[in-house]
Motif scaffolding. Structure first.
Motif, PDB file in Angstrom:
ATOM      1  N   TYR A  70      -3.660   7.861  -2.135  1.00 13.71           N
ATOM      2  CA  TYR A  70      -3.848   8.346  -0.775  1.00 13.71           C
ATOM      3  C   TYR A  70      -3.732   7.184   0.209  1.00 13.71           C
ATOM      4  O   TYR A  70      -4.034   6.037  -0.121  1.00 13.71           O
ATOM      5  CB  TYR A  70      -5.228   8.992  -0.640  1.00 13.71           C
ATOM      6  CG  TYR A  70      -5.337  10.327  -1.333  1.00 13.71           C
ATOM      7  CD1 TYR A  70      -6.006  10.436  -2.552  1.00 13.71           C
ATOM      8  CD2 TYR A  70      -4.770  11.472  -0.787  1.00 13.71           C
ATOM      9  CE1 TYR A  70      -6.112  11.653  -3.197  1.00 13.71           C
ATOM     10  CE2 TYR A  70      -4.869  12.692  -1.426  1.00 13.71           C
ATOM     11  CZ  TYR A  70      -5.535  12.771  -2.635  1.00 13.71           C
ATOM     12  OH  TYR A  70      -5.627  13.983  -3.274  1.00 13.71           O
ATOM     13  N   PRO A  71      -3.346   7.483   1.458  1.00 17.23           N
ATOM     14  CA  PRO A  71      -3.316   6.422   2.470  1.00 17.23           C
ATOM     15  C   PRO A  71      -4.701   5.846   2.707  1.00 17.23           C
ATOM     16  O   PRO A  71      -5.701   6.578   2.693  1.00 17.23           O
ATOM     17  CB  PRO A  71      -2.789   7.143   3.708  1.00 17.23           C
ATOM     18  CG  PRO A  71      -2.052   8.323   3.192  1.00 17.23           C
ATOM     19  CD  PRO A  71      -2.794   8.743   1.962  1.00 17.23           C
ATOM     20  N   THR A  72      -4.733   4.548   2.931  1.00 13.73           N
ATOM     21  CA  THR A  72      -5.982   3.818   3.131  1.00 13.73           C
ATOM     22  C   THR A  72      -5.859   2.935   4.362  1.00 13.73           C
ATOM     23  O   THR A  72      -4.790   2.367   4.611  1.00 13.73           O
ATOM     24  CB  THR A  72      -6.285   2.927   1.911  1.00 13.73           C
ATOM     25  OG1 THR A  72      -6.326   3.742   0.740  1.00 13.73           O
ATOM     26  CG2 THR A  72      -7.610   2.213   2.075  1.00 13.73           C
ATOM     27  N   ASN A  73      -6.960   2.814   5.102  1.00 15.95           N
ATOM     28  CA  ASN A  73      -6.998   1.895   6.242  1.00 15.95           C
ATOM     29  C   ASN A  73      -7.293   0.476   5.778  1.00 15.95           C
ATOM     30  O   ASN A  73      -8.053   0.272   4.821  1.00 15.95           O
ATOM     31  CB  ASN A  73      -8.104   2.293   7.219  1.00 15.95           C
ATOM     32  CG  ASN A  73      -7.795   3.566   7.956  1.00 15.95           C
ATOM     33  OD1 ASN A  73      -6.689   4.053   7.898  1.00 15.95           O
ATOM     34  ND2 ASN A  73      -8.787   4.106   8.624  1.00 15.95           N
ATOM     35  N   TYR A  74      -6.722  -0.483   6.481  1.00 18.29           N
ATOM     36  CA  TYR A  74      -7.051  -1.883   6.232  1.00 18.29           C
ATOM     37  C   TYR A  74      -7.004  -2.622   7.558  1.00 18.29           C
ATOM     38  O   TYR A  74      -6.090  -2.411   8.362  1.00 18.29           O
ATOM     39  CB  TYR A  74      -6.068  -2.503   5.238  1.00 18.29           C
ATOM     40  CG  TYR A  74      -6.519  -3.828   4.689  1.00 18.29           C
ATOM     41  CD1 TYR A  74      -6.087  -5.030   5.248  1.00 18.29           C
ATOM     42  CD2 TYR A  74      -7.397  -3.885   3.616  1.00 18.29           C
ATOM     43  CE1 TYR A  74      -6.520  -6.231   4.754  1.00 18.29           C
ATOM     44  CE2 TYR A  74      -7.834  -5.098   3.110  1.00 18.29           C
ATOM     45  CZ  TYR A  74      -7.390  -6.264   3.685  1.00 18.29           C
ATOM     46  OH  TYR A  74      -7.822  -7.460   3.186  1.00 18.29           O
TER      47      TYR A  74
END
Length: 121
Positions: free
Chosen positions: A106-110
């Motif tokens: 899944y897309p993840t924030n960084y």
């Protein structure tokens, strides 16, 4: 691991310009979106501008017409050109990416570490 290398902050006089850069590297399969946020002392972090893979952009009302966000997909780098800077633009500017580490994740924030922008005479 992911690294975000931010650069371009500094001290500038009112009305001046700065160009922020943020280069993403490391374990990245794809980047869905890249953006800039800022946090002034005593205030919450707020959106400045974002750009998605297809090139769509979104700007805070406070910077519309003065800032331009752009992206080099081949270099996984996002830029923020800021013109007509005002003292109220003074803040720490943070780069953020929304990425996938693998095709099936899944897309993840960084977030980056931040770069200081000070607008003062």
């Amino acid at each position: 691991q992911v690294q975000l290398a931010e650069s371009g902050g500094g001290l500038v006089q009112p009305g001046g310009s700065l160009r922020l850069s943020c280069a993403a590297s490391g374990s990245i399969f794809s980047i869905n979106a890249m953006g800039w946020y800022r946090q002034a002392p005593g205030k919450q972090r707020e959106l400045v501008a974002t750009i998605i893979t297809g090139g769509g952009t979104n700007y805070a009302d406070s910077v519309k017409g003065r800032c331009t966000i752009s992206r080099d997909n081949g270099k996984n780098t996002v830029y923020l050109q800021m013109n007509g800077l005002k003292p109220e633009d003074t803040a720490v500017y943070y780069c953020q990416i929304v990425f996938r580490k693998y095709s099936y994740t899944y897309p993840t924030n960084y977030w980056g570490q931040g770069t200081q922008v000070t607008v003062s005479s």
